[in-house]
Design a protein around this motif. Structure first.
Motif, mmCIF file in Angstrom:
data_model
loop_
_atom_site.group_PDB
_atom_site.id
_atom_site.type_symbol
_atom_site.label_atom_id
_atom_site.label_comp_id
_atom_site.label_asym_id
_atom_site.label_seq_id
_atom_site.Cartn_x
_atom_site.Cartn_y
_atom_site.Cartn_z
ATOM 1 N N GLY A 178 0.398 -1.439 -0.038
ATOM 2 C CA GLY A 178 -0.206 0.279 -0.059
ATOM 3 C C GLY A 178 0.644 1.658 0.023
ATOM 4 N N ILE A 179 2.102 1.520 -0.447
ATOM 5 C CA ILE A 179 3.369 2.328 -0.215
ATOM 6 C C ILE A 179 2.852 3.301 -1.892
ATOM 7 C CG2 ILE A 179 5.545 3.042 -1.113
ATOM 8 C CD1 ILE A 179 5.984 0.416 0.615
ATOM 9 N N SER A 180 2.462 2.853 -3.059
ATOM 10 C CA SER A 180 2.624 2.891 -3.818
ATOM 11 C C SER A 180 1.087 3.586 -4.333
ATOM 12 C CB SER A 180 3.205 2.776 -5.358
ATOM 13 O OG SER A 180 3.471 3.486 -6.384
ATOM 14 N N ARG A 267 10.732 -4.678 -4.640
ATOM 15 C CA ARG A 267 10.777 -3.912 -3.121
ATOM 16 C C ARG A 267 11.394 -4.850 -2.259
ATOM 17 N NH1 ARG A 267 8.234 0.899 -2.474
ATOM 18 N NH2 ARG A 267 7.153 1.901 -3.922
ATOM 19 N N HIS A 311 6.782 -7.747 -9.258
ATOM 20 C CA HIS A 311 5.774 -7.717 -9.722
ATOM 21 C C HIS A 311 5.331 -5.802 -9.607
ATOM 22 C CE1 HIS A 311 1.845 -7.371 -8.030
ATOM 23 N NE2 HIS A 311 1.614 -6.981 -6.854
ATOM 24 N N ALA A 315 2.974 -3.709 -12.557
ATOM 25 C CA ALA A 315 1.839 -3.544 -12.239
ATOM 26 C C ALA A 315 2.091 -2.204 -12.423
ATOM 27 C CB ALA A 315 1.467 -3.786 -11.192
ATOM 28 N N ASN A 316 3.136 -1.899 -12.558
ATOM 29 C CA ASN A 316 2.726 0.116 -13.058
ATOM 30 C C ASN A 316 4.375 -0.017 -12.707
ATOM 31 O OD1 ASN A 316 2.897 2.970 -12.966
ATOM 32 N ND2 ASN A 316 2.749 3.543 -10.801
ATOM 33 N N ARG A 318 5.925 2.673 -14.886
ATOM 34 C CA ARG A 318 5.520 3.826 -14.695
ATOM 35 C C ARG A 318 6.818 4.733 -16.149
ATOM 36 N NH1 ARG A 318 7.567 5.113 -8.045
ATOM 37 N NH2 ARG A 318 6.274 3.291 -7.467
ATOM 38 N N MET A 334 -4.186 2.459 -10.612
ATOM 39 C CA MET A 334 -5.390 1.532 -9.787
ATOM 40 C C MET A 334 -5.369 2.306 -8.794
ATOM 41 S SD MET A 334 -4.872 -2.159 -11.366
ATOM 42 C CE MET A 334 -4.127 -2.970 -9.661
ATOM 43 N N ARG A 336 -5.476 1.428 -5.062
ATOM 44 C CA ARG A 336 -5.408 -0.198 -4.081
ATOM 45 C C ARG A 336 -6.050 0.076 -2.824
ATOM 46 N NH1 ARG A 336 -0.947 -1.965 -3.797
ATOM 47 N NH2 ARG A 336 0.089 -0.401 -3.998
HETATM 48 C C1 HEM Z 1 -1.678 -11.550 -2.263
HETATM 49 C C2 HEM Z 1 -1.147 -10.938 -4.407
HETATM 50 C C3 HEM Z 1 -0.508 -9.488 -3.995
HETATM 51 C C4 HEM Z 1 0.129 -9.009 -2.979
HETATM 52 C C5 HEM Z 1 0.836 -9.847 -2.038
HETATM 53 C C6 HEM Z 1 1.103 -7.786 -3.258
HETATM 54 C C7 HEM Z 1 2.151 -6.746 -2.739
HETATM 55 C C8 HEM Z 1 2.661 -6.293 -3.573
HETATM 56 C C9 HEM Z 1 3.474 -5.462 -3.162
HETATM 57 C C10 HEM Z 1 4.491 -5.657 -2.018
HETATM 58 C C11 HEM Z 1 3.582 -3.822 -3.188
HETATM 59 C C12 HEM Z 1 5.469 -3.202 -3.085
HETATM 60 C C13 HEM Z 1 4.272 -2.439 -2.247
HETATM 61 C C14 HEM Z 1 3.570 -0.744 -2.935
HETATM 62 O O1 HEM Z 1 3.958 -0.363 -4.144
HETATM 63 O O2 HEM Z 1 2.469 -0.386 -2.665
HETATM 64 C C15 HEM Z 1 2.780 -3.930 -4.430
HETATM 65 C C16 HEM Z 1 2.373 -3.105 -5.111
HETATM 66 C C17 HEM Z 1 1.412 -3.291 -6.375
HETATM 67 N N1 HEM Z 1 0.549 -4.188 -6.862
HETATM 68 FE FE1 HEM Z 1 -0.070 -5.947 -5.520
HETATM 69 N N2 HEM Z 1 0.323 -7.291 -4.453
HETATM 70 C C18 HEM Z 1 -0.337 -8.174 -5.196
HETATM 71 C C19 HEM Z 1 -1.646 -8.951 -5.522
HETATM 72 C C20 HEM Z 1 -2.140 -7.417 -6.615
HETATM 73 C C21 HEM Z 1 -2.683 -8.077 -7.890
HETATM 74 C C22 HEM Z 1 -3.956 -8.777 -8.425
HETATM 75 C C23 HEM Z 1 -2.853 -6.357 -8.665
HETATM 76 C C24 HEM Z 1 -3.459 -5.779 -10.137
HETATM 77 C C25 HEM Z 1 -4.483 -6.447 -10.693
HETATM 78 C C26 HEM Z 1 -1.693 -5.510 -7.656
HETATM 79 C C27 HEM Z 1 -1.215 -4.372 -8.234
HETATM 80 C C28 HEM Z 1 -0.231 -3.446 -7.398
HETATM 81 C C29 HEM Z 1 0.214 -2.539 -8.023
HETATM 82 C C30 HEM Z 1 -0.799 -1.369 -8.742
HETATM 83 C C31 HEM Z 1 0.838 -1.864 -7.507
HETATM 84 C C32 HEM Z 1 2.182 -0.655 -7.142
HETATM 85 C C33 HEM Z 1 2.574 -0.448 -8.198
HETATM 86 C C34 HEM Z 1 3.844 0.747 -8.307
HETATM 87 O O3 HEM Z 1 2.987 2.037 -8.213
HETATM 88 O O4 HEM Z 1 4.951 1.062 -7.792
HETATM 89 N N3 HEM Z 1 -0.793 -6.313 -7.061
HETATM 90 N N4 HEM Z 1 2.077 -5.236 -4.855
#
Ligand code: HEM
Length: 446
Positions: A178-180, A267, A311, A315-316, A318, A334, A336
């Protein structure tokens, strides 16, 4: 820099949960309800307006507790929304998440036939999400929600999922999350990434121009669509023991385990981004909101610091896809609002204890298809956009035991093979979170 930019968002009419981050720490609950009687359904909506309204953010969000309400297509139908209005909703919302499972990669053990009941069934009509900084406030707000539906015989509560921030402040895999988040024009919420201009309000809230410069298609009549947004909810079970075992098997030392884990996410566990700290965790950086999202990928096109398949980078991406201008990342951003559920697997434990733990993934946005579905299908489940068609997201992709993950490094890259699925979908739904005026309109339908 607060994201105001002259856009006048009607904040008093928009449900708080759409634009405001959750408190930290937090406790919460998600309830799913079915409407068996139309008059009772409308009475419930009438009562919920007051409860949603009373949860407006105050000057200090750490003290806030609020309720967000969403309706499935079937829920709107059960309330008696006229067919032309129902037809005006986005097609994927009308279909519902279960119908789109194959497209989303919810196959095998993630397929709807294995989902937790009643997720993915026509019985789910209303979702109520309650979020609060502590248990006493949670109980107070949940009680308000309970009073709203009690004595209404035509309403059944089908499902409840509690959630809470783990004592570590991290998610079950051990990472700070939930950082970004993107900022939204007119929301007054600060941007987490100083390199990213706030998104046009219409990317997140219906009734305002979006990044294309157009007003996005909106449910009709205006009173129903305006100031509303779509919400995607997914219960994602995390196989923490399998994840730890995999890293243990691939790494020679604990330090290497942590490095491989960080390469997969983009990260370190403490939140420090690889582009700013490629070689070691830096918890101070990870915990500093001024710095922990202040980066781009443009100076690392091959992914030596942060793999292109990590991941968070998938997902982003940039600025990493900007070179040929064919993809506008801003159309796929998105918000979140995910939360953790289930007990933590104690540090160092490698055996599965059979407990259900993971995240309730929550997306908020005006475009389910080009935001949530695009990111999930094109960027997480597929690797074509990064030139690695056989690779999926190493953490949350649809790993079937045959996918791999490439870590660019000198002199030769490292490739992790046979990635099993670490995340399974236990169910989910597409909801529409209407404005307060739309809720009043729904309550008073003729
Ligand atoms: C159990 C499933 C998931 C876990 C454990 C997980 C974990 C994480 C973690 C640790 C981060 C880095 C922290 C952050 O930047 O806020 C992150 C970022 C992100 N995740 Fe996930 N995630 C999961 C599923 C998903 C799914 C299904 C999507 C999209 C369909 C998603 C989209 C994103 C996005 C958009 C970011 C931010 C990237 C950024 O702006 O740098 N995540 N996630």
């Amino acid at each position: 820099m607060p994201a105001n930019d002259g856009v006048k968002l009607e904040l008093d009419d928009i449900q708080s949960g759409a634009l405001h981050g959750r408190p930290s720490p937090y406790v919460g609950a998600y309830l799913l309800l079915r409407i068996d009687d139309r008059a009772d359904g409308r009475e419930l909506v009438r009562r919920l307006v007051a409860v949603v309204d009373s949860g407006r953010p105050s000057a200090d969000p750490a003290h806030d507790a609020w309720i967000t309400v969403g309706f499935t297509y079937r829920g709107l139908e059960a309330l008696g929304v006229p067919q032309p209005s129902l037809d005006s909703f986005a097609p994927e919302f009308r279909e519902g998440m279960a119908a789109r499972a194959t497209h989303l990669g919810d196959v095998g053990e993630s397929s709807p036939e294995h989902w937790e009941q009643p997720l993915g069934t026509p019985d789910v009509h209303i979702a109520i999400a309650v979020l609060s900084p502590d248990l006493s406030r949670l109980e107070a707000v949940t009680e308000k929600a309970r009073r709203a539906h009690q004595e209404l015989n035509g309403i059944s509560v089908l499902w409840r999922q509690d959630c809470y921030q783990l004592p570590t402040g991290r998610t079950s895999f051990g990472f700070k999350d939930g950082i970004s988040q993107p900022a939204v024009e007119g929301s007054g919420q600060p941007a987490s990434n100083p390199h990213e201009r706030p998104l046009k309000a219409g990317e997140i809230i219906l009734g305002y121009p979006d990044e294309t410069g157009e007003l996005p298609a909106m449910p009709t009549p205006d009173i129903l669509g305006r100031n509303g947004t779509y919400v995607v909810l997914r219960k994602l079970h995390t196989k923490v023991a399998a994840y730890r075992q995999y890293l243990r098997a691939k790494a020679a030392t604990r330090e290497e385990e942590a490095l491989l884990g960080a390469k997969m996410v983009g990260r370190w566990q403490g939140g420090a981004p690889l582009p700013l700290s490629p070689d070691r965790d830096d918890p101070e950086l990870g915990g500093d909101p001024q710095r922990n999202n202040n980066f781009l990928y443009g100076d690392d096109p091959r992914g030596f610091k942060c793999p292109v398949g990590a991941h968070a980078r998938r997902a982003n991406p940039r600025d990493a896809l900007d070179s040929d201008g064919s993809v506008n990342v801003r159309l796929h951003r998105m918000i979140r609002r995910g939360t953790s559920y289930g007990p933590e697997l104690p540090d160092g434990v490698l055996e599965d204890d059979g407990k259900d733990r993971g995240i309730i993934f929550v997306f908020v946005g005006a475009h389910i298809k080009r935001q949530f579905e695009f990111v999930k299908t094109q960027w997480l489940n597929d690797g074509i956009f990064i030139g690695a068609p056989s690779e999926a997201d190493p953490l949350v992709g649809t790993g079937d035991g045959t996918t791999s993950f490439t870590i660019p490094q000198r002199p030769i890259r490292r490739r992790l093979h046979d990635l099993p699925p670490f995340v399974t979908t236990r169910g989910g739904e597409y909801f529409f979170a209407p404005s307060l005026s739309a809720m009043r309109w729904l309550a008073e339908l003729p």
